[in-house]
Design an enzyme around this catalytic site. Structure first.
Site, PDB file in Angstrom:
ATOM      1  CD  GLU A  52      -2.736  -0.953   2.656  1.00 42.56           C
ATOM      2  OE1 GLU A  52      -2.654   0.103   3.339  1.00 42.56           O
ATOM      3  OE2 GLU A  52      -3.477  -1.903   2.965  1.00 42.56           O
ATOM      4  N   GLY A  53       2.157   1.166   0.102  1.00 37.86           N
ATOM      5  CA  GLY A  53       2.988   2.348   0.280  1.00 37.86           C
ATOM      6  C   GLY A  53       3.247   2.679   1.729  1.00 37.86           C
TER       7      GLY A  53
END
Length: 334
Positions: A304-305
């Site tokens: 997701e970062g």
């Protein structure tokens, strides 16, 4: 990147001179570091990070006024081979969760001061099963590259990248193997929860895919084995390079996504940092192959970062010290 019609054309472009860090600015940043009220080198890697950003932004005392976070999402035909314990519908559900502000990346971007945009890429149209043929046509791969590039804000001071896509840990292992070599088992991990039997299945599927798509260039491997979110990440990285924007990659999936760029040309990822060392076992091997030292190591493997967003906080701290600390002369010391 709007003029691209063939992957070979992209390979030609990557052989041209691309923006590089400004050596005079780096020298100026290092000179300032030597004058700050601290023993030489005592801030360790924070000093290196400050000089890194200074060089790419061509500013001896850079600040992050605009941090952009992009999360690309895609679905994968390789899931037909039973490589993931969760259905592909989860990708769209997680995109909705991102858009509603309910995911980990939303909280970490808020804390880190990053503007988050989620980019779903044809979730209703998964790529093809790469054991049966190329995952993407050349046109599909180029389209995803362009969409990734178009999502980058040229006014951003830093770009953090993340992804979401059921099945993309298998994609990542395949890309890492195609670019760096080794055996499938070197690159396969748990992903979203695969047990030992599931990991063995992944390795067997990847071996079949690599046998079918042997002898390809790195960018051809991106189309044959990758997904739309991987291609979009590559496009975003290239657009950031043209705008001299430093990039913070997330963990294993993001790092593997840009492995084809690493394979295509030395130095193409010089403006990229790796935010954290993923708990996925292939990530340390991949970072070593790329010559990248992750900023953090927190046993994370969410994607997701999230690791990149946490690393942005470290980068902000490095720049705050670099810009805000007094020099010995200003403090009347020495």
């Amino acid at each position: 990147m709007t003029d691209l019609t063939h992957l070979s054309r992209l390979e030609d472009i990557l052989t041209l001179d691309l923006p590089s860090p400004d050596p005079a600015t780096i020298e100026g940043a290092r000179a300032r570091q030597a004058e700050l009220t601290k023993p030489p080198g005592s801030l360790g890697r924070l000093e290196d990070l400050a000089a890194f950003v200074a060089g790419w932004r061509a500013c001896a005392r850079p600040r992050i006024a605009r941090a952009q976070a992009l999360v690309f999402a895609g679905n994968h035909g390789i899931c037909a081979q039973g490589v993931n314990p969760f259905p592909q519908a989860v990708t769209a559900l997680m995109v909705a969760n991102f858009e509603a502000g309910g995911a980990a990346i939303n909280q970490l971007c808020r804390v880190a001061g990053a503007d988050l945009t989620v980019v779903p890429l044809d979730l209703d149209r998964p790529t093809q099963d790469f054991t049966q043929g190329p995952a993407m046509t050349e046109a599909e791969c180029l389209d995803a590259l362009k969409r990734g590039a178009a999502a980058v804000d040229p006014e951003a001071d830093v770009l953090i990248l993340g992804e979401m896509g059921i099945g993309n840990s298998t994609i990542s292992a395949a890309l890492a193997l195609a670019v760096c070599g080794g055996a499938p088992g070197d690159w396969v991990g748990r992903g979203t929860g695969s047990d030992a039997e599931g990991q063995a299945r992944k390795a067997e599927v990847i071996a079949r895919g690599l046998a079918r798509h042997a002898g390809l260039s790195p960018l051809e491997a991106l189309a044959a084995l990758g997904g739309r979110e991987q291609a979009a990440i590559c496009g975003a990285v290239l657009a950031a390079r043209m705008a001299r924007i430093p990039v913070i990659l997330d963990g294993y999936i993001c790092t593997a996504a840009v492995a084809p760029l690493h394979g295509a040309g030395a130095g193409l990822l010089d403006h990229c940092l790796v935010g954290h060392l993923s708990a996925e076992p292939g990530h340390a091997r991949l970072c070593a192959a790329m010559g990248k030292d992750p900023i953090l190591s927190l046993s994370m493997a969410l994607g997701e970062g999230t690791g990149a967003a946490l690393a942005l906080g470290v980068l902000r701290g490095a720049l705050a010290c670099h810009d805000g600390m007094a020099t010995f002369a200003e403090a009347g010391i020495g």
